[in-house]
Design a protein around this motif. Structure first.
Motif, PDB file in Angstrom:
ATOM      1  N   HIS A 180       0.864  -1.180   0.000  1.00 34.22           N
ATOM      2  CA  HIS A 180       0.000   0.000   0.000  1.00 34.22           C
ATOM      3  C   HIS A 180       0.901   1.231   0.000  1.00 34.22           C
ATOM      4  CE1 HIS A 180      -0.255   0.744   4.678  1.00 34.22           C
ATOM      5  NE2 HIS A 180       0.973   0.555   4.267  1.00 34.22           N
ATOM      6  N   TRP A 181       0.301   2.406  -0.255  1.00 32.51           N
ATOM      7  CA  TRP A 181       1.101   3.616  -0.412  1.00 32.51           C
ATOM      8  C   TRP A 181       1.606   4.151   0.920  1.00 32.51           C
ATOM      9  CZ3 TRP A 181      -3.023   6.727  -3.645  1.00 32.51           C
ATOM     10  CH2 TRP A 181      -3.317   6.023  -4.821  1.00 32.51           C
ATOM     11  N   GLY A 182       1.133   3.617   2.031  1.00 34.27           N
ATOM     12  CA  GLY A 182       1.530   4.141   3.340  1.00 34.27           C
ATOM     13  C   GLY A 182       0.364   4.867   3.987  1.00 34.27           C
ATOM     14  N   ILE A 183       0.548   6.135   4.317  1.00 30.85           N
ATOM     15  CA  ILE A 183      -0.501   6.879   5.025  1.00 30.85           C
ATOM     16  C   ILE A 183      -1.662   7.218   4.084  1.00 30.85           C
ATOM     17  CG2 ILE A 183       1.128   7.866   6.666  1.00 30.85           C
ATOM     18  CD1 ILE A 183       1.027  10.476   5.058  1.00 30.85           C
ATOM     19  N   ASP A 184      -2.861   7.345   4.658  1.00 33.60           N
ATOM     20  CA  ASP A 184      -4.038   7.732   3.884  1.00 33.60           C
ATOM     21  C   ASP A 184      -3.882   9.166   3.353  1.00 33.60           C
ATOM     22  OD1 ASP A 184      -4.938   5.310   4.739  1.00 33.60           O
ATOM     23  OD2 ASP A 184      -6.649   6.066   5.891  1.00 33.60           O
ATOM     24  N   GLY A 185      -4.655   9.493   2.332  1.00 33.69           N
ATOM     25  CA  GLY A 185      -4.716  10.871   1.849  1.00 33.69           C
ATOM     26  C   GLY A 185      -3.773  11.214   0.723  1.00 33.69           C
ATOM     27  N   GLN A 186      -2.950  10.264   0.269  1.00 36.67           N
ATOM     28  CA  GLN A 186      -2.036  10.545  -0.842  1.00 36.67           C
ATOM     29  C   GLN A 186      -2.778  10.423  -2.173  1.00 36.67           C
ATOM     30  OE1 GLN A 186       2.109   8.870  -0.318  1.00 36.67           O
ATOM     31  NE2 GLN A 186       1.017   7.550   1.126  1.00 36.67           N
ATOM     32  N   SER A 187      -2.243  11.065  -3.197  1.00 38.04           N
ATOM     33  CA  SER A 187      -2.884  11.022  -4.504  1.00 38.04           C
ATOM     34  C   SER A 187      -2.230   9.978  -5.398  1.00 38.04           C
ATOM     35  CB  SER A 187      -2.802  12.387  -5.189  1.00 38.04           C
ATOM     36  OG  SER A 187      -1.475  12.660  -5.618  1.00 38.04           O
TER      37      SER A 187
END
Length: 292
Positions: free
Chosen positions: A30-37
């Motif tokens: 997964h990309w890591g923390i929420d809220g990334q584009s």
């Protein structure tokens, strides 16, 4: 395939080839923390002189291919696993649409490489990645097989090879190609890892009936095949087609960066033997110096 398949990105952060290893697993991230584009993550993995990448980046309804599956992406933090795996970076919020798109991509990969094991990044390196997806790894595998079987959750039964009725080529023919598909039903044409392969299976009546190299190269149809290997074929280069330089030398004899010979660019102008390639390159080449 219901997702948008995006091929305009090319990460420079990878190792060419697989060093003799066969693709044998899929690693979910997964990309890591929420809220990334989506675009922000893609751009980060495509940065120059980076130390990470992935084969695919996913969010609901969108899949970007950053590294060809024939090459080794830097995603697992474990080079031995990188050499034998496909790395998929997923939107961390894991909405229902995000999860379904992951399953759809895995189904398409299964069509090419067979039903591979699916592991989480944390299974091969010390990390919390892939976050919410870790509890869904078994579901992703099961759902991908359902999609591959027409959304029916039944165990596929072995079938005898289908006859090649209605097809121009036969099993064991080695053919030259200009593109491949990820499945026998896919409508998205991709650039091939190599320009020829052996037909090892034929699914008569399919959109892309020919399986090449036991799935290691992909599926093709008659429009992808430019002829049998070793035979003479004639193909006309046209504006809008993709081509790549054989040698890193421009039409005027200027030496260019060697990596340009590894990429395909869109043809935007043809005048005699002078062909201009676009996609940000905007450089003229002699047509005899192009593969297309």
């Amino acid at each position: 395939m219901s997702y948008e398949y995006i091929t305009k990105y090319d990460s420079p952060n990878y190792t060419e080839g697989r060093q003799g290893n066969k693709i044998s697993e899929i690693v979910i991230h997964h990309w890591g923390i929420d809220g990334q584009s989506f675009n922000g993550v893609v751009n980060w993995l495509c940065r120059k002189n980076g130390n990470s990448s992935a084969h695919y980046v996913i969010e609901g309804g969108k899949v970007a291919c950053l590294v060809d599956c024939a090459d080794t992406a830097w995603h697992a933090g474990n080079f031995a696993h990188n050499l034998k795996s496909i790395g998929i970076e997923c939107r961390p919020e894991m909405s229902a649409q995000d999860l379904e798109t992951v399953c759809e991509l895995v189904a398409d990969l299964y069509e090419v490489y067979g039903v591979l094991p699916i592991v989480g990044h944390k299974d091969v390196s010390a990390t919390s990645c892939p976050g919410r997806y870790y509890a869904k790894l078994s579901y992703i595998k099961k759902r991908a097989q359902e999609i591959m079987n027409g959304s029916k959750p039944s165990t596929p039964k072995p079938q005898p090879p289908k006859p090649s009725t209605g097809t121009k080529y036969k099993v064991d023919d080695t053919v030259n190609i200009n593109g491949v598909y990820t499945s026998s039903s896919s409508t998205t044409k991709l650039k091939p890892a190599k320009t020829s392969g052996k037909i090892t299976k034929i699914v008569a009546g399919a959109k892309n009936p020919y399986l090449l190299d036991n799935g290691n190269l992909g599926w093709v149809n008659d429009n992808c095949i430019t002829g049998k290997k070793g035979t003479s074929t004639t193909k006309t280069l046209k504006v809008g087609m993709k081509a790549k330089p054989k040698k890193a030398v421009s039409y005027d004899g200027v030496k260019l960066a060697s990596f340009l010979t590894t990429k395909y660019f869109k043809v935007i102008e043809i005048k005699g033997k002078r062909v201009v390639l676009g996609d940000g390159l905007n450089t003229a080449f002699n047509i005899d110096n192009l593969t297309y």
